[in-house]
Design a protein around this motif. Structure first.
Motif, PDB file in Angstrom:
ATOM      1  N   THR A 167       0.835  -1.207   0.000  1.00  9.75           N
ATOM      2  CA  THR A 167       0.000   0.000   0.000  1.00  9.75           C
ATOM      3  C   THR A 167       0.866   1.251   0.000  1.00  9.75           C
ATOM      4  N   ALA A 168       1.932   1.239   0.810  1.00  8.56           N
ATOM      5  CA  ALA A 168       2.826   2.400   0.868  1.00  8.56           C
ATOM      6  C   ALA A 168       3.603   2.587  -0.432  1.00  8.56           C
ATOM      7  N   VAL A 169       4.060   1.486  -1.030  1.00  3.21           N
ATOM      8  CA  VAL A 169       4.872   1.573  -2.243  1.00  3.21           C
ATOM      9  C   VAL A 169       4.092   2.203  -3.390  1.00  3.21           C
ATOM     10  N   SER A 228      14.833   7.154 -14.572  1.00  4.37           N
ATOM     11  CA  SER A 228      14.879   5.724 -14.838  1.00  4.37           C
ATOM     12  C   SER A 228      15.292   4.932 -13.603  1.00  4.37           C
ATOM     13  N   TRP A 229      16.364   5.380 -12.922  1.00  2.36           N
ATOM     14  CA  TRP A 229      16.818   4.644 -11.749  1.00  2.36           C
ATOM     15  C   TRP A 229      15.852   4.793 -10.589  1.00  2.36           C
ATOM     16  N   GLY A 230      15.134   5.915 -10.505  1.00  2.00           N
ATOM     17  CA  GLY A 230      14.084   6.053  -9.501  1.00  2.00           C
ATOM     18  C   GLY A 230      12.985   5.020  -9.711  1.00  2.00           C
ATOM     19  N   PHE A 231      12.627   4.799 -10.975  1.00  2.00           N
ATOM     20  CA  PHE A 231      11.631   3.778 -11.291  1.00  2.00           C
ATOM     21  C   PHE A 231      12.135   2.394 -10.899  1.00  2.00           C
ATOM     22  N   VAL A 232      13.406   2.091 -11.205  1.00  2.00           N
ATOM     23  CA  VAL A 232      13.980   0.796 -10.848  1.00  2.00           C
ATOM     24  C   VAL A 232      13.944   0.587  -9.336  1.00  2.00           C
ATOM     25  N   PHE A 233      14.260   1.627  -8.564  1.00  2.00           N
ATOM     26  CA  PHE A 233      14.267   1.515  -7.102  1.00  2.00           C
ATOM     27  C   PHE A 233      12.870   1.214  -6.551  1.00  2.00           C
ATOM     28  N   VAL A 234      11.874   1.956  -7.004  1.00  4.48           N
ATOM     29  CA  VAL A 234      10.519   1.740  -6.488  1.00  4.48           C
ATOM     30  C   VAL A 234       9.984   0.393  -6.948  1.00  4.48           C
ATOM     31  N   ARG A 235      10.338  -0.025  -8.160  1.00  7.63           N
ATOM     32  CA  ARG A 235       9.956  -1.362  -8.608  1.00  7.63           C
ATOM     33  C   ARG A 235      10.588  -2.428  -7.711  1.00  7.63           C
TER      34      ARG A 235
END
Length: 417
Positions: free
Chosen positions: A81-83, A93-100
């Motif tokens: 839920t938090a993610v 791009s790397w922000g997306f990789v981290f949250v994924r």
């Protein structure tokens, strides 16, 4: 609580988990076009999720068998839920990789322990059917997730998509909290090691480790093939009036056929044994994957339309791609409940979470490496080679599986279990 009420709550947990995963998969080509990753980073758009999942499997399996599965499952749903509240904040791009990656941790906890509790509660004689029903909820979520992601993004943008994901994960949390009993079937020691050396599990993993490459490549690259620009090897549906929705329809075809078939094929595996369903399903998956790159030629040869109501200008490949992705769902529905029931059978006495943990961990090397190979092939050789590699991996997997069963049980090996 009754067994039925507990199973229904756990089915919805699997629904919520799958809804989030497929929503992000549907929006993957959109993020690729927005953030423009190349090569290695393109592969990491999928691998960031699977790397996090691989690192989470063993500790979650151990904790799930050693302590209360329900409590740890609740923690995973809270994290999910938090993610989903973080995704609208991604700007690189790397922000997306981290949250994924964070999504991968939450998805492993919720998926592994939700499935372990389903397998534990199911009667042995009905386990394939019960797991098939559980998977049907997962695929219903996949249909809803892919379609709602496309429509909501095209209409309202990212905030509406991730607001819906937060609400669904929160409801799953409440369902488990209210309706699922605390789990008292704890085990001492480290069941993961013993199950990893189990003879039947070793046999099925000879197939599964290779099949992971096939499914990861095909499932990840079908929406990429549909959505990214033609100049990069795709069909460019994102350029259409409602491009994200068109990609969602392609994805939904595989989920819909899988959803309808799994309870039935799971029941058949309860009656006739597991191995032959694993073999036939894997073989059919490879055959269909091999044809996917030829959908433009198939559409042109059949004189199919390239312009569609609501979507606008797509290509003659649209209908063949929808049909083939539906066939991929049928093929996988033959294999999946039989394979999952086998792992539940073997872990029912010594640690079902660890049994499913072995199943999950064996999948991870292929799931981690396959997108990296797919990113390299897409950039340097051509996107069609992603599907060729996926098909070849399915074929080598079923060949290894058949070979081991034949050596151990003779010509009737597929009927042995």
């Amino acid at each position: 609580m009754t067994q039925r009420r507990q199973l229904q709550a756990l089915f919805f947990t699997r629904f919520a988990n799958a809804f989030g995963i497929v929503t992000l998969l549907t929006l993957l080509p959109t993020y690729i076009d927005l953030l423009d990753p190349q090569g290695f980073v393109l592969g990491m758009f999928a691998t960031g999720l699977t790397l996090a999942q691989a690192g989470t499997v063993v500790p979650v399996s151990y904790l799930g068998d050693r302590f209360d599965k329900r409590t740890i499952l609740l923690a995973g749903l809270a994290l999910a839920t938090a993610v989903y509240g973080l995704f609208p904040l991604v700007g690189s791009s790397w922000g997306f990789v981290f949250v994924r990656g964070l999504q991968g941790v939450a998805a492993t906890v919720a998926g592994l322990l939700g499935l372990a509790l389903v397998g534990q509660l199911a009667r042995e004689s009905e386990r394939g059917n019960t797991i098939g029903m559980s998977n049907s909820w997962r695929f219903a979520a996949a249909i809803g997730g892919s379609l709602s992601a496309g429509v909501l993004y095209d209409t309202f943008g990212f905030d509406a998509v991730f607001g819906l994901l937060m609400a669904i994960s929160g409801l799953a949390f409440l369902g488990v909290l209210v309706w699922v009993d605390p789990d008292e079937t704890t085990t001492d020691g480290f069941a993961f090691t013993d199950l990893a050396l189990n003879r039947r599990i070793l046999t099925i993993t000879s197939f599964r480790a290779q099949y992971a490459v096939a499914v990861t490549l095909v499932r990840t690259w079908v929406p990429i093939f549909a959505g990214v620009a033609a100049a990069r090897g795709g069909l460019g549906y994102n350029a259409a009036v409602h491009g994200a929705t068109a990609v969602a329809v392609v994805l939904a075809a595989e989920k819909f056929t899988n959803m309808l078939a799994q309870p039935y094929t799971g029941r058949l595996s309860d009656e006739f044994g597991r191995a032959r369903f694993v073999f036939v399903g894997g073989l059919c998956y490879g055959l269909v994957a091999l044809v996917v790159p030829f959908t433009p030629a198939i559409g042109s040869a059949l004189g199919l339309p390239s312009v569609f109501p609501y979507f606008g200008n797509l290509s003659p490949a649209f209908l063949p791609l929808v049909a083939l992705n539906g066939l991929l769902g049928v093929a996988d529905s033959i294999r999946e409940p039989a394979s999952m029931a086998l792992f539940a059978d073997e872990g029912s006495d010594s640690g079902v979470a660890s049994s499913f943990g072995v199943r999950d961990l064996v999948w991870r090397p292929g799931a981690v490496l396959a997108p990296l190979a797919g990113g390299w092939l897409t950039t340097n050789v051509g996107m069609e080679w992603v599907f060729y590699l996926g098909a070849a991996s399915a074929f080598t997997g079923v060949a290894a599986f058949l070979g081991i069963l034949t050596v151990r049980h003779g010509r009737a090996g597929l009927a042995a279990w």
